[in-house]
Each structure stands twice: as C-alpha cells, then as structure tokens.
Write a protein that holds these residues in place. Structure first.
Motif, PDB file in Angstrom:
ATOM      1  N   UNK A 192       0.825  -1.206   0.000  1.00 47.36           N
ATOM      2  CA  UNK A 192       0.000   0.000   0.000  1.00 47.36           C
ATOM      3  C   UNK A 192       0.862   1.260   0.000  1.00 47.36           C
ATOM      4  N   UNK A 193       1.955   1.254   0.792  1.00 46.22           N
ATOM      5  CA  UNK A 193       2.830   2.416   0.861  1.00 46.22           C
ATOM      6  C   UNK A 193       3.516   2.673  -0.473  1.00 46.22           C
ATOM      7  N   UNK A 194       3.888   1.614  -1.173  1.00 51.60           N
ATOM      8  CA  UNK A 194       4.526   1.772  -2.483  1.00 51.60           C
ATOM      9  C   UNK A 194       3.571   2.462  -3.451  1.00 51.60           C
ATOM     10  N   UNK A 195       2.310   2.027  -3.439  1.00 49.13           N
ATOM     11  CA  UNK A 195       1.311   2.673  -4.298  1.00 49.13           C
ATOM     12  C   UNK A 195       1.065   4.113  -3.856  1.00 49.13           C
ATOM     13  N   UNK A 196       1.028   4.336  -2.535  1.00 44.65           N
ATOM     14  CA  UNK A 196       0.809   5.686  -2.020  1.00 44.65           C
ATOM     15  C   UNK A 196       1.945   6.623  -2.365  1.00 44.65           C
ATOM     16  N   UNK A 238      12.176   8.404   1.049  1.00 42.61           N
ATOM     17  CA  UNK A 238      12.266   7.326   0.055  1.00 42.61           C
ATOM     18  C   UNK A 238      13.516   6.486   0.303  1.00 42.61           C
ATOM     19  N   UNK A 239      14.603   7.135   0.689  1.00 39.46           N
ATOM     20  CA  UNK A 239      15.835   6.396   0.985  1.00 39.46           C
ATOM     21  C   UNK A 239      15.623   5.437   2.152  1.00 39.46           C
ATOM     22  N   UNK A 240      15.025   5.942   3.236  1.00 40.47           N
ATOM     23  CA  UNK A 240      14.742   5.066   4.380  1.00 40.47           C
ATOM     24  C   UNK A 240      13.712   4.008   4.014  1.00 40.47           C
ATOM     25  N   UNK A 241      12.701   4.411   3.224  1.00 39.77           N
ATOM     26  CA  UNK A 241      11.661   3.462   2.827  1.00 39.77           C
ATOM     27  C   UNK A 241      12.206   2.331   1.974  1.00 39.77           C
ATOM     28  N   UNK A 242      13.180   2.644   1.122  1.00 36.53           N
ATOM     29  CA  UNK A 242      13.786   1.590   0.304  1.00 36.53           C
ATOM     30  C   UNK A 242      14.508   0.578   1.182  1.00 36.53           C
ATOM     31  N   UNK A 251      12.142 -10.696   6.251  1.00 31.85           N
ATOM     32  CA  UNK A 251      11.547 -11.019   7.538  1.00 31.85           C
ATOM     33  C   UNK A 251      11.322 -12.511   7.736  1.00 31.85           C
ATOM     34  N   UNK A 252      11.096 -13.232   6.659  1.00 31.82           N
ATOM     35  CA  UNK A 252      10.807 -14.670   6.795  1.00 31.82           C
ATOM     36  C   UNK A 252      12.012 -15.438   7.323  1.00 31.82           C
ATOM     37  N   UNK A 253      13.231 -14.931   7.052  1.00 32.73           N
ATOM     38  CA  UNK A 253      14.425 -15.682   7.442  1.00 32.73           C
ATOM     39  C   UNK A 253      14.832 -15.436   8.890  1.00 32.73           C
ATOM     40  N   UNK A 254      14.787 -14.190   9.357  1.00 37.95           N
ATOM     41  CA  UNK A 254      15.238 -13.869  10.715  1.00 37.95           C
ATOM     42  C   UNK A 254      14.383 -12.726  11.251  1.00 37.95           C
ATOM     43  N   UNK A 255      13.145 -13.005  11.667  1.00 38.72           N
ATOM     44  CA  UNK A 255      12.181 -11.937  11.924  1.00 38.72           C
ATOM     45  C   UNK A 255      12.480 -11.056  13.129  1.00 38.72           C
ATOM     46  N   UNK A 256      12.893 -11.604  14.260  1.00 46.23           N
ATOM     47  CA  UNK A 256      12.974 -10.836  15.498  1.00 46.23           C
ATOM     48  C   UNK A 256      13.929  -9.644  15.407  1.00 46.23           C
ATOM     49  N   UNK A 257      15.224  -9.854  15.095  1.00 49.51           N
ATOM     50  CA  UNK A 257      16.120  -8.683  15.024  1.00 49.51           C
ATOM     51  C   UNK A 257      15.772  -7.725  13.884  1.00 49.51           C
ATOM     52  N   UNK A 258      15.265  -8.266  12.781  1.00 49.06           N
ATOM     53  CA  UNK A 258      14.903  -7.399  11.658  1.00 49.06           C
ATOM     54  C   UNK A 258      13.692  -6.533  11.987  1.00 49.06           C
ATOM     55  N   UNK A 259      12.750  -7.059  12.776  1.00 46.03           N
ATOM     56  CA  UNK A 259      11.598  -6.268  13.187  1.00 46.03           C
ATOM     57  C   UNK A 259      12.020  -5.100  14.073  1.00 46.03           C
ATOM     58  N   UNK A 260      13.003  -5.331  14.931  1.00 45.62           N
ATOM     59  CA  UNK A 260      13.507  -4.245  15.773  1.00 45.62           C
ATOM     60  C   UNK A 260      14.107  -3.142  14.907  1.00 45.62           C
ATOM     61  N   UNK A 261      14.946  -3.515  13.948  1.00 45.10           N
ATOM     62  CA  UNK A 261      15.535  -2.530  13.037  1.00 45.10           C
ATOM     63  C   UNK A 261      14.461  -1.814  12.234  1.00 45.10           C
ATOM     64  N   UNK A 262      13.459  -2.573  11.787  1.00 48.09           N
ATOM     65  CA  UNK A 262      12.380  -1.975  10.997  1.00 48.09           C
ATOM     66  C   UNK A 262      11.639  -0.912  11.795  1.00 48.09           C
ATOM     67  N   UNK A 263      11.320  -1.206  13.043  1.00 51.48           N
ATOM     68  CA  UNK A 263      10.591  -0.242  13.874  1.00 51.48           C
ATOM     69  C   UNK A 263      11.408   1.017  14.104  1.00 51.48           C
ATOM     70  N   UNK A 264      12.707   0.858  14.315  1.00 54.08           N
ATOM     71  CA  UNK A 264      13.552   2.029  14.585  1.00 54.08           C
ATOM     72  C   UNK A 264      13.649   2.940  13.364  1.00 54.08           C
ATOM     73  N   UNK A 265      13.790   2.350  12.199  1.00 55.79           N
ATOM     74  CA  UNK A 265      13.889   3.166  10.983  1.00 55.79           C
ATOM     75  C   UNK A 265      12.537   3.818  10.670  1.00 55.79           C
TER      76      UNK A 265
END
Length: 535
Positions: A192-196, A238-242, A251-265
């Motif tokens: 949805x964000x990509x379309x937005x 856009x840079x951060x979004x990319x 996320x499918x391979x290593x969800x926990x640490x990647x989710x933390x990084x995702x939330x911070x960015x």
C-alpha cells in the motif's frame, strides 16, 4: 495580545500544518484498517489500537480545524470591515465546518466494529478529503481547476496511505501476537505504501508543473524554495523506505532482530514524513511561483552576489554606530503593527558579525562531536559546552538596545516579542547543552535524556521552516530563506541521524548515522559563516 497580533500568520500556518497532519493520520488510519488490518485478519488488540488511533486523530482534526477557522477568520476581519457573521458566509468557513462534521462521523464509525460502520468509514473519508481540497490552491485557480483538484486529492491520498498509515504500522508492531502477524502487516502495508508513494510523487510532479511553471521558479520564489525543501525531505523518506522494503523481504528468514531494526527506521521515517507535511502547510501560505511577478523574483545575479563565499566578518561595528534605540513602549507598539523596521548598513554588519561567530561556534561543536567518535579523543565528548558559549553570545549580542549593552532594562525588555524569542532560544540552548554534556560524559544515563538533542534539532528546524521573514523587501525575505532553509534541512538530518544512532542496534547503519549528524552540525556552522545581509 502582542504575540497574537504579531504572529497570527505563523499561528495560522501551524494550525494548517496540524490539520494536514491529523488528516493524514485520520485517512491513513482508515486505509490501514481497511487495506491492511482487516484483510490480514489481525488480532483484536491490533484492530482496537487502530480504531483508537482513528478516533484520536478525528478529535485532533476537529480541534485543528476549529483553530484554523478562528485564525483565518481573525486574519480576514483584521484586514477588512467584515464581521464574524460575514465570515460565516465564506466558502472556507463552510468547508471547514463540513470537515468537522465528517470527522465526527468518522469518530462515531470507528467506535463500532460492525460491517456497516466499518464500510461507512470509506465514503466519510472521501467527503472529508473533498472539504480539504476545496480550500487548497486548486480551488482558487481559474484555469485547470478540476485537474488540479484531482491532483491535490491524489496527493493527499498518497500522503495518507504512505505517511499517515506508517504511524499505525509503527504502533501495531508493538502489539502483534507473533512474528508471523507482524510479517503479514508489514508486507501488506509495504504494498500500500509503495502505491501511495508513487501516487504522491506523480501527483506532486503534476501540481509542480502548473504551480511552478519553470525551473527558475524553484530557486527564484519563496514557493519554489519551500517546494525544494519538501522534495529533500521526501527523498530522505524514500531512501529510508527503500531500506525498509528490503528488510520486509527478509523477515521470513530472521524476523525478530529485523523487526527491531524496521521499527527504529520507521520512527525516523514518520518524523520526516510529518516534517514534510509541515513544509506543505508552509507552501499553502505562499503564492504559487507561476503567479509571482518578474520584479518580485530573484535573479541569478542577486543570488550569486548574496551567497557566493566570502571571508566571514569577525570584527564588530562599534556599538555607538548602531541606530539609536527607541523607547520600550514604541518597540512594543511597533511589534504589534509593523512587519519590520528598516536597518542601516551598520545594523546589518552587526547582524552578520553575530551570525558568523555563531557559525564558528557551531562548526567547532560539530568538529569536536566528529572527533569524539574516536576512542583516543574521548575528551572531545564535552563538545556541548561550546553551546553554552553560544547562549551567552546570544544574550549579549542579539538585542544591543537592551541590557547589558543598551539602555532598556533586562526584565522590562521581555515585553518586546523579538527579545523574548531570543532569550527563550538562549535558555533552550543552555538546557540542551547541560543535558547533552551530561549524556556524553555518562553522568546522565536515563534513556529519555539522550533524546533531548535529536528532539531539539527537529523542533528547531521545524520552527525555522515555518518562520516567516517579514522584511519590507520581498527579495530580502527570499534571500533570507535561501540561507535559512539549508540550516533547517541540515538540522532535521542531524536530529534524525542522532535518533537512529541511539535507537538502532549495533549495525553498519548505526555506525554511518553516528558520523552523519556531527557532519551536518559542522555544515550548519559553515552555512552560518557565509550568512550575509550586505550585498
């Protein structure tokens, strides 16, 4: 009353920014609920949180609209013989009133989980969007009005689907039951964000084609300068979004640490997004570049003369050579009813000297902060102390007609709004220096204390973006914006970089941001060192 009369235009811009931000949150919440939460069959906690956010955004939008109506009505009545009754017959008053009613309708629908109420969110959102578009630049155009209205509506929808909904993603990730639910929410939001984002950019390009008209309009008019600032913020998003898009793919391979990084960015991206909305509100207060007459536009020669590098002014004009200060009563009277008073070359030289020494202090602070990144130069971590010197410099030099340099008493001079602004700014700098020095030295270990610096950077930059340079000469005002806008953008970049350094786990990105914010601080100093008011 002094502040209200002097800064009602600024208050109107801030109220407009608030309504645009709450509109993005409101419509973004509806989009997140209908396009992400419900199709993903998210947990009840996530849906309840989303609905609560919609209700809070609706109430905040109502308050913002009421303030905007009050400020706009006051501006209209102060410049004409119109009464409040006359204001109630205007199109903007009726449109804003309808927007309030639709927001209340959205609040009611968000309280109920049944299908009828949920489906009702969609048409009410479109109606609220229509009221906002009806008070935009598009409604005031004679040519291409319908096309511009469609582009404006698409621009707002793209903002809501990307920036507004992002805030709901951020809060929802803290309420998910497991990583599988988080992955579903992020993947659906990502699409949805990509379309937005694509809608926002394409509609923005179309609007710029009609409102700016030429490349020169981007740097010769106030509208173009603010639009360039908005483009910078969108490119940073856009840079951060990319980066986030690639994180979602993994996320499918290593969800926990990647989710933390995702939330911070996402936290930094949300901040940039709403600062872009604030810049958009400032755009609404400017005449489109295509409507600005040739005599009110900057020329390339004028920009070069003002901005080309020169040796900074490090010697001050004598105090006795400045224009004689008026009485405090006259100064207060002028602050209410006069946009700005003229200044001679000596006063301008005094101002240049102040800016150049302030720039040198900020440059030294940035370089010391950069050096403190190295283990062998830990002594440089006390770089915030340099800002204490800057605060003393502002107190002594910013207002030479007041104590201690001028005849006006210290406490009584606070009645003049400009003096109050400078002294509050000096106080905030002292508070910032004390907090950040204690944080850097390890004496203050509370987590919240380390966030004072990035918060102050973002807040100060936001105020600088909305600050109106009320010079009698339109070109002088635009030349001031050309020098102040880069400072604001560098401040935003420094604040977001420091935030990411503090919030991200140890990673390459955290290491990069730890060097980026001191560099931005040093660049702010360089820009100030080249500040000029004399040709």
């Amino acid at each position: 009353m002094i502040w209200f009369l002097r800064d009602i235009d600024l208050l109107s811009v801030l109220a407009r920014a608030a309504t645009l931000a709450f509109e993005a949150l409101l419509l973004g919440g509806v989009a997140f609920l209908l396009a992400v939460v419900r199709p993903a069959r998210a947990s009840g906690a996530v849906e309840d949180l989303c609905r609560r956010g919609i209700r809070m955004a609706a109430l905040a939008f109502v308050v913002g609209q009421l303030l905007l109506v009050c400020f706009s009505g006051a501006i209209l009545m102060s410049g004409s013989d119109l009464t409040f009754r006359d204001v109630t017959t205007t199109s903007f008053f009726r449109a804003d009133l309808l927007g309030i009613l639709f927001a209340i309708g959205l609040w009611i629908c968000a309280r109920f989980k049944n299908n009828i109420a949920t489906v009702g969110l969609f048409p009410l959102s479109l109606l609220l969007l229509a009221t906002t578009v009806s008070t935009s630049h598009a409604a005031a155009r004679i040519d291409h009005r319908v096309l511009l209205a469609v582009l404006t509506a698409a621009h707002h929808l793209g903002t809501a689907a990307w920036i507004g909904a992002m805030a709901y993603l951020l809060t929802s990730l803290g309420r998910v039951e497991d990583s599988s639910e988080a992955r579903q929410l992020t993947q659906r939001y990502s699409r949805m964000a990509l379309a937005g984002a694509a809608t926002l950019v394409l509609a923005g390009v179309g609007m710029a084609w009609f409102y700016v008209g030429s490349w020169s309009g981007m740097y010769t008019t106030a509208y173009g300068i603010m639009l360039a600032a908005k483009i910078f913020l969108l490119l940073a998003m856009i840079t951060l979004g990319a980066g986030n898009w690639f994180l979602v793919r993994r996320l499918a391979s290593d969800p926990e640490p990647l989710l933390v990084r995702l939330r911070r960015v996402v936290e930094a991206e949300v901040c940039l997004g709403f600062l872009a909305v604030l810049t958009a509100a400032s755009l609404t207060a400017q005449a489109p570049a295509i409507d600005v007459n040739a005599q009110d536009r900057l020329t390339s020669h004028e920009i070069y003369v003002r901005l080309h590098p020169e040796t900074p002014r490090m010697s001050s004009p004598p105090l006795a050579a400045l224009a004689a200060p008026s009485s405090l009563a006259v100064a207060v009277q002028d602050s209410q009813f006069v946009a700005s008073v003229g200044s001679d070359d000596t006063d301008r030289a005094w101002s240049e000297y102040n800016h150049h020494w302030a720039g040198l202090i900020v440059l030294i602070a940035g370089l010391l902060a950069l050096l403190s990144r190295h283990r062998t130069m830990r002594w440089a971590r006390f770089w915030p102390l340099s800002f204490a010197g800057l605060a003393v410099f502002i107190l002594l030099r910013a207002d030479p007609e007041n104590w201690p340099l001028g005849p006006r008493p210290f406490w009584q001079s606070f009645a003049a709004p400009d003096v109050l602004q400078h002294r509050v700014g000096a106080l905030l700098i002292v508070v910032f220096a004390a907090f950040e020095c204690a944080v850097q030295a390890g004496k203050l270990r509370a987590r919240w204390a380390s966030y004072v610096f990035p918060a102050m950077c973002a807040l100060g930059a936001a105020l600088l973006l909305t600050h109106e340079h009320s010079a009698k000469d339109v070109k002088e005002s635009m030349l001031a914006e050309l020098s102040h806008t880069p400072v604001a953008l560098l401040g935003i970049t420094a604040g977001c970089s420091r935030w990411l350094e503090l919030r991200l786990p140890r990673s390459r990105m955290a290491s990069i941001t730890s060097y980026l914010w001191p560099l931005c601080l040093a660049l702010v100093g360089i820009v100030l060192l080249n500040y000029r008011e004399l040709p």
